[in-house]
Scaffold this active site. Sequence first.
Site, PDB file in Angstrom:
ATOM      1  N   LYS A  89     -46.389  -9.604 -12.525  1.00  0.00           N
ATOM      2  CA  LYS A  89     -45.541 -10.459 -11.705  1.00  0.00           C
ATOM      3  C   LYS A  89     -44.716  -9.598 -10.736  1.00  0.00           C
ATOM      4  O   LYS A  89     -44.139  -8.590 -11.126  1.00  0.00           O
ATOM      5  CB  LYS A  89     -44.602 -11.273 -12.601  1.00  0.00           C
ATOM      6  CG  LYS A  89     -43.826 -12.368 -11.873  1.00  0.00           C
ATOM      7  CD  LYS A  89     -43.098 -13.241 -12.889  1.00  0.00           C
ATOM      8  CE  LYS A  89     -42.447 -14.435 -12.225  1.00  0.00           C
ATOM      9  NZ  LYS A  89     -41.315 -14.039 -11.358  1.00  0.00           N
ATOM     10  N   ASN A 138     -41.685  -9.868  -7.751  1.00  0.00           N
ATOM     11  CA  ASN A 138     -40.628 -10.739  -7.237  1.00  0.00           C
ATOM     12  C   ASN A 138     -40.127 -10.269  -5.868  1.00  0.00           C
ATOM     13  O   ASN A 138     -40.240  -9.093  -5.529  1.00  0.00           O
ATOM     14  CB  ASN A 138     -39.452 -10.762  -8.211  1.00  0.00           C
ATOM     15  CG  ASN A 138     -39.824 -11.364  -9.548  1.00  0.00           C
ATOM     16  OD1 ASN A 138     -40.689 -12.230  -9.618  1.00  0.00           O
ATOM     17  ND2 ASN A 138     -39.179 -10.902 -10.606  1.00  0.00           N
ATOM     18  N   ASN A 198       7.804  13.072   2.766  1.00  0.00           N
ATOM     19  CA  ASN A 198       8.513  12.004   3.481  1.00  0.00           C
ATOM     20  C   ASN A 198       9.108  12.495   4.792  1.00  0.00           C
ATOM     21  O   ASN A 198       8.892  11.894   5.855  1.00  0.00           O
ATOM     22  CB  ASN A 198       9.622  11.417   2.604  1.00  0.00           C
ATOM     23  CG  ASN A 198       9.100  10.797   1.336  1.00  0.00           C
ATOM     24  OD1 ASN A 198       8.851  11.495   0.358  1.00  0.00           O
ATOM     25  ND2 ASN A 198       8.904   9.476   1.337  1.00  0.00           N
ATOM     26  N   GLU A 206     -33.552 -11.157  -2.587  1.00  0.00           N
ATOM     27  CA  GLU A 206     -32.605 -11.538  -3.640  1.00  0.00           C
ATOM     28  C   GLU A 206     -31.368 -10.641  -3.629  1.00  0.00           C
ATOM     29  O   GLU A 206     -30.227 -11.126  -3.752  1.00  0.00           O
ATOM     30  CB  GLU A 206     -33.295 -11.467  -5.004  1.00  0.00           C
ATOM     31  CG  GLU A 206     -34.319 -12.560  -5.225  1.00  0.00           C
ATOM     32  CD  GLU A 206     -35.105 -12.396  -6.511  1.00  0.00           C
ATOM     33  OE1 GLU A 206     -35.872 -13.316  -6.847  1.00  0.00           O
ATOM     34  OE2 GLU A 206     -34.949 -11.355  -7.198  1.00  0.00           O
ATOM     35  N   THR A 214     -39.112 -29.350   8.070  1.00  0.00           N
ATOM     36  CA  THR A 214     -37.752 -29.888   8.115  1.00  0.00           C
ATOM     37  C   THR A 214     -37.527 -30.637   6.811  1.00  0.00           C
ATOM     38  O   THR A 214     -38.442 -31.307   6.317  1.00  0.00           O
ATOM     39  CB  THR A 214     -37.574 -30.840   9.315  1.00  0.00           C
ATOM     40  OG1 THR A 214     -38.517 -31.908   9.232  1.00  0.00           O
ATOM     41  CG2 THR A 214     -37.771 -30.090  10.639  1.00  0.00           C
ATOM     42  N   HIS A 215     -36.332 -30.515   6.241  1.00  0.00           N
ATOM     43  CA  HIS A 215     -36.039 -31.084   4.924  1.00  0.00           C
ATOM     44  C   HIS A 215     -36.959 -30.498   3.845  1.00  0.00           C
ATOM     45  O   HIS A 215     -37.238 -31.161   2.838  1.00  0.00           O
ATOM     46  CB  HIS A 215     -36.165 -32.614   4.916  1.00  0.00           C
ATOM     47  CG  HIS A 215     -35.328 -33.299   5.939  1.00  0.00           C
ATOM     48  ND1 HIS A 215     -34.039 -33.703   5.694  1.00  0.00           N
ATOM     49  CD2 HIS A 215     -35.593 -33.639   7.227  1.00  0.00           C
ATOM     50  CE1 HIS A 215     -33.535 -34.281   6.781  1.00  0.00           C
ATOM     51  NE2 HIS A 215     -34.458 -34.248   7.727  1.00  0.00           N
ATOM     52  N   SER A 218     -41.177  -8.498 -13.962  1.00  0.00           N
ATOM     53  CA  SER A 218     -40.858  -9.136 -15.228  1.00  0.00           C
ATOM     54  C   SER A 218     -41.041  -8.158 -16.374  1.00  0.00           C
ATOM     55  O   SER A 218     -41.952  -7.324 -16.361  1.00  0.00           O
ATOM     56  CB  SER A 218     -41.756 -10.351 -15.449  1.00  0.00           C
ATOM     57  OG  SER A 218     -41.556 -10.896 -16.736  1.00  0.00           O
ATOM     58  N   SER A 219     -40.169  -8.296 -17.371  1.00  0.00           N
ATOM     59  CA  SER A 219     -40.294  -7.477 -18.577  1.00  0.00           C
ATOM     60  C   SER A 219     -41.263  -8.100 -19.581  1.00  0.00           C
ATOM     61  O   SER A 219     -41.612  -7.470 -20.577  1.00  0.00           O
ATOM     62  CB  SER A 219     -38.923  -7.315 -19.237  1.00  0.00           C
ATOM     63  OG  SER A 219     -38.425  -8.583 -19.626  1.00  0.00           O
ATOM     64  N   GLY A 232       0.809  -1.213   0.000  1.00  0.00           N
ATOM     65  CA  GLY A 232       0.000   0.000   0.000  1.00  0.00           C
ATOM     66  C   GLY A 232       0.840   1.260   0.000  1.00  0.00           C
ATOM     67  O   GLY A 232       0.333   2.353   0.299  1.00  0.00           O
TER      68      GLY A 232
END
Length: 461
Positions: A321, A323, A128, A328, A184-185, A315-316, A102
């Site tokens: 729709k 989402n 410096n 997400e 569960t599962h 949606s296009s 760095g």
Amino acid sequence: MSTEVPYRIERDSMGEVRVPQDALYGAQTQRAVDNFPISGLRLPLRLIHSLGLIKACAAEANAELQCLDSDIAAAITAAALEVADGAHDEQFPVDVFQTGSGTSSNMNANEVIAVLASRRLDRPVHPNDHVNLGQSSNDVIPTAIHVSALLACREVLLPALDALVEVIDARAAMLADSVKTGRTHLMDAMPVTFGQELGGWSAQLRQGADGLRGVLPRLQSIAQGGTAVGTGVNAHPQFAQRFAASLERRTGIAFRPAENFFAALSGQQTAVELSGQLRGIAVSLLKITNDLRWMNSGPLHGLAEIRLPALQPGSSIMPGKINPVIPEAVAMACVQLLGNDTAITLAAQSGNFQLNTMLPLIAYNLLQGIELLASSAHVLNEKALAEFTVNEAHIQAVLDNNPVLVTALSSVLGYEKCAEIATRAWSEGRPVRQVVMEMTELSAEEIDRLLDPLQLTRLPR
């Protein structure tokens, strides 16, 4: 017509360099700009601001130790604090992928601060000899990583997590008696309440926040004072202590010199530990976002247990729709953080002898991860968890037909008889209560008592 940017000539130990006329930085920064046109990514501003804070505290320490004239130190301090306050963010153009220590970013800060201080004094201040006095990139950048990460966790991430937990707890209390089918599962299981389900989310996030808080004291241990290789060469013997004291005065945080400068320069153990805690929080957020997406799925042929706020068309091509965009987006941010954690882990292995040579990469990924989690917690809080609604009628209908409810009768009827009842209820698509009435001698009152979904969610006392 010429579009060439006006420039001036700057000189360093390697010769002349053309620098944009209005740039505050000098030759070494420009060399880095020319040498590293790799990603277009710059170091996070939190790290740049921490560099400004470090330079101010170093000037104060050097003035106290009479290593730096008081007027020069005052000018450097004032200029460095401007950098710390974000007044000159555009003057830090160096790519993340640069020299591994760095050094380019450290010299970028030195050069900008030297010019600003020179203007204040109306005489030269050297980047410096004055601004970098008693320091090396090799201890400045590790210190900046600790300082910036600690401040980011305290100021941004932990408040965001606490706010998220508070909202989840409030929704859990509101939905304490709202019963749903447990799973569960991904298969139907015994009932739980929304309050219990959300309480699990809250507990995971609390554990993550507690782990994060546990790392912060180790971030207070800083490399400043080790200089080039950990021996403290060219720094006053008391510089490290005076620097830490100055940093504490300006932040209110009890920073302290590292117990072992060799480890602080060549290793990045605390950064790896912090990254691991961030990873754990990201995993918890991924679990929460996936649960939300499943619970919101449908609206006709999914679980349809909840309805998240409708924020934008989904949606296009499919009109109407909607989402689950917030879960997400948060999930993607969490996956990005998991990648960052891997990069930090691999980068921390590059501590060859007395120096780690992937410090900018560690800084970038660590600070980006903190910001990603904080922002994710914020949007998940405000745009999903605070306002989702529960589809009570649908949940009740599903619950009434859940054959696994017969588990509550195992202690009365035995496992085999209950399995027979559950199989028949499932194959005939009938509520389990009806089948129990036909296949046993239990009274209606006793069946209602034993199969009360809300009572089945109560922990034994």
